[in-house]
Scaffold this motif. Structure first.
Motif, short mmCIF file in Angstrom:
data_model
loop_
_atom_site.label_atom_id
_atom_site.label_comp_id
_atom_site.label_asym_id
_atom_site.label_seq_id
_atom_site.Cartn_x
_atom_site.Cartn_y
_atom_site.Cartn_z
N THR A 68 29.98 27.37 37.56
CA THR A 68 30.69 26.20 38.06
C THR A 68 32.18 26.51 38.14
OG1 THR A 68 31.04 23.85 37.66
CG2 THR A 68 30.86 25.21 35.72
N TYR A 69 32.91 25.80 38.99
CA TYR A 69 34.35 26.08 39.12
C TYR A 69 35.04 25.88 37.77
CZ TYR A 69 33.53 26.14 44.17
OH TYR A 69 33.07 26.44 45.43
N TYR A 70 36.11 26.64 37.55
CA TYR A 70 36.68 26.78 36.20
C TYR A 70 37.12 25.45 35.59
CZ TYR A 70 39.11 29.07 32.33
OH TYR A 70 39.51 29.48 31.08
N HIS A 71 37.75 24.58 36.37
CA HIS A 71 38.21 23.31 35.78
C HIS A 71 37.00 22.46 35.38
CE1 HIS A 71 37.33 22.35 39.91
NE2 HIS A 71 37.44 21.05 39.68
N ARG A 72 35.92 22.60 36.15
CA ARG A 72 34.69 21.87 35.79
C ARG A 72 34.08 22.45 34.52
NH1 ARG A 72 30.78 20.20 40.64
NH2 ARG A 72 32.20 18.99 41.92
N TRP A 86 34.77 33.14 30.12
CA TRP A 86 35.48 34.02 31.04
C TRP A 86 35.63 35.42 30.42
CZ3 TRP A 86 36.38 32.32 35.89
CH2 TRP A 86 37.00 33.23 36.74
N GLU A 124 38.88 20.55 45.02
CA GLU A 124 38.28 21.11 43.80
C GLU A 124 38.79 22.53 43.55
OE1 GLU A 124 35.65 20.20 41.64
OE2 GLU A 124 35.19 18.24 42.46
N LEU A 125 38.88 23.29 44.64
CA LEU A 125 39.33 24.68 44.49
C LEU A 125 40.78 24.74 44.02
CD1 LEU A 125 37.75 26.75 47.41
CD2 LEU A 125 37.06 26.59 45.03
N GLN A 127 42.20 22.58 42.08
CA GLN A 127 42.16 22.31 40.63
C GLN A 127 41.65 23.53 39.87
OE1 GLN A 127 40.51 18.48 39.24
NE2 GLN A 127 40.18 18.03 41.39
N ALA A 128 40.65 24.19 40.44
CA ALA A 128 40.11 25.38 39.78
C ALA A 128 41.19 26.45 39.66
CB ALA A 128 38.91 25.92 40.56
N LEU A 132 42.72 28.14 36.31
CA LEU A 132 42.65 29.59 36.10
C LEU A 132 44.04 30.14 35.81
CD1 LEU A 132 40.19 30.48 39.02
CD2 LEU A 132 39.74 30.94 36.61
N TYR A 256 30.06 24.98 46.59
CA TYR A 256 29.88 24.92 45.13
C TYR A 256 28.89 25.99 44.64
CZ TYR A 256 32.26 20.54 45.98
OH TYR A 256 33.16 19.60 46.40
#
Ligand SMILES: Cc1cc2nc3c(=O)[nH]c(=O)nc-3n(C[C@H](O)[C@H](O)[C@H](O)COP(=O)(O)OP(=O)(O)OC[C@H]3O[C@@H](n4cnc5c(N)ncnc54)[C@H](O)[C@@H]3O)c2cc1C
Length: 358
Positions: A68-72, A86, A124-125, A127-128, A132, A256
């Protein structure tokens, strides 16, 4: 698969070993490597042959991080855990890269791009990427479409790449020095006392001091503990005939994670995924035949995003991933058999976590 009474009547000859690994995929082979380092005798038993499960059917994306994307991931697992995941993924890649170098495994250090299929996904990206960067992880947000194929934004992860996964699993096995007994399905496991485990297979009854199940999607068929914890889930790919030039400079990953695409080492375009709208059909199955709806979806994606590619599709295939309930690998020992460990449920990310978990 199952084993009939004709194939094995429980009177097979006994094979004593310190450490028995069940499953010769990427994870089983990596686990064998580490077990041999401890000086124990190590055998892998495999119902088919080396890496013929998900490990030779995947798309070969060596992408750092969870599913899942990092912030999620931070929201879902907590910040410390997301950072640990990570780091575990980076460690996994270091181990793979060691074998890639040692055994000349085809690898393209082309990085990866998470790509947005919509304005929502672009947000979303962003935020990700912020999450990161806040954790000092090398990545870059690109506002707009770096590929000029109709994407909305991207996150570039420069340390990722594309590997030949079957060759990588074979390299891990060669590095291990373990013995492999192929065509040898496990059909029953018992721990009669504190010291020994009996593992019944078609050819032998193993008497092992330690057992590790690296059976990923197939684990529920081996022990009821995994029922409801590991969901076998089909994933599918196609490749075109070789192209005259590359149309993807990186490993692309979008919607996603439901779509992914890269060039192979002989310059074919590989497209995988497409199961988002077909979960009822694609989840909870170990049938690795392709299905029409998903392959039609992949064909449509090829036409829509790569209209410049006119080469025919030359191969289509499917494989079975082991999904876990929380999206993370499931690691531990069986409650009724403390000498039987497991490392399963790699959730479509065995190249991100396999060797580190093993
Ligand atoms: C189409 C597809 C695309 C994918 N793309 C990617 C990707 O790009 N990047 C990524 O990181 N991951 C990807 N994955 C997921 C990745 O392939 C898996 O996470 C990884 O291969 C898991 O390795 P494993 O060794 O745990 O499982 P497997 O490779 O499935 O190995 C399990 C082994 O156990 C054996 N086994 C099972 N039961 C028994 C038994 N009773 N007795 C003996 N042997 C048994 C099986 O035969 C099998 O060989 C993809 C998967 C698929 C299917």
């Amino acid at each position: 698969m199952t084993v009939s009474i004709w194939q094995a009547d429980d009177k097979q000859s006994v094979y004593e070993v310190d450490f028995l690994i069940v499953g010769a995929g990427l994870v089983g082979c990596a686990a064998a490597y580490f077990a041999v380092q401890t000086g124990r005798s190590v055998v892998i038993t495999e119902m088919r042959d080396i890496a013929l499960g998900a490990s030779s059917r995947n798309a070969g994306f060596m992408i750092t991080g969870p599913d899942t994307y990092y912030h999620r991931a931070i929201t879902e697992y907590g910040h410390d855990r997301a950072r640990e995941l990570w780091a575990l993924s980076e460690r996994t890649h270091r181990i793979w890269r060691g074998w890639i170098g040692q055994f000349d495994v085809p690898f393209d250090p082309c990085g990866s791009m998470l790509l947005a299929e919509s304005a929502d996904e672009a947000r979303e990206l962003l935020q990700a990427a912020r999450a990161l960067n806040a954790d000092g992880i090398d990545s870059e947000f690109i506002d707009g479409d770096p590929l000029e194929r109709g994407y909305f934004a991207a996150v570039h992860q420069p340390n990722d790449g594309g590997v030949q996964p079957y060759a990588l699993a074979q390299a891990a096995f060669r590095a291990s020095g373990a013995a492999l007994i192929a065509n040898n399905e496990v059909y029953r496991i018992e721990q009669p006392d504190a010291e020994r485990v009996h593992v019944y297979t078609r050819q032998y009854r193993f008497e092992a001091r330690h057992v590790l199940l690296c059976t990923n999607a197939y684990s529920p068929a081996l022990h009821p503990y995994f029922a409801g914890k590991i969901i076998p889930t089909r994933a599918q790919c196609l490749v075109t005939a070789p192209l005259s030039e590359s149309v993807m400079p990186t490993c692309g990953y979008s919607d996603y994670g439901y779509m992914y695409y890269r060039m192979t080492f002989d310059n074919r375009l590989l497209i995988g995924g497409g199961r988002k709208d077909y979960k009822a059909l694609e989840n909870d199955t170990t049938d690795d035949r392709i299905t029409d709806p998903v392959q039609r979806y992949l064909d449509a994606y090829l036409r829509d995003k790569f209209p410049d590619v006119t080469a025919p599709v030359e191969r289509r295939w499917a494989g079975i991933m082991g999904f876990s309930v929380d999206g993370l690998p499931l690691v531990g020992t069986l409650p009724d058999m403390p000498r039987v460990g497991f490392a399963v449920g790699f959730h479509g990310h065995g190249l991100a976590f396999g060797a580190g978990v093993a």
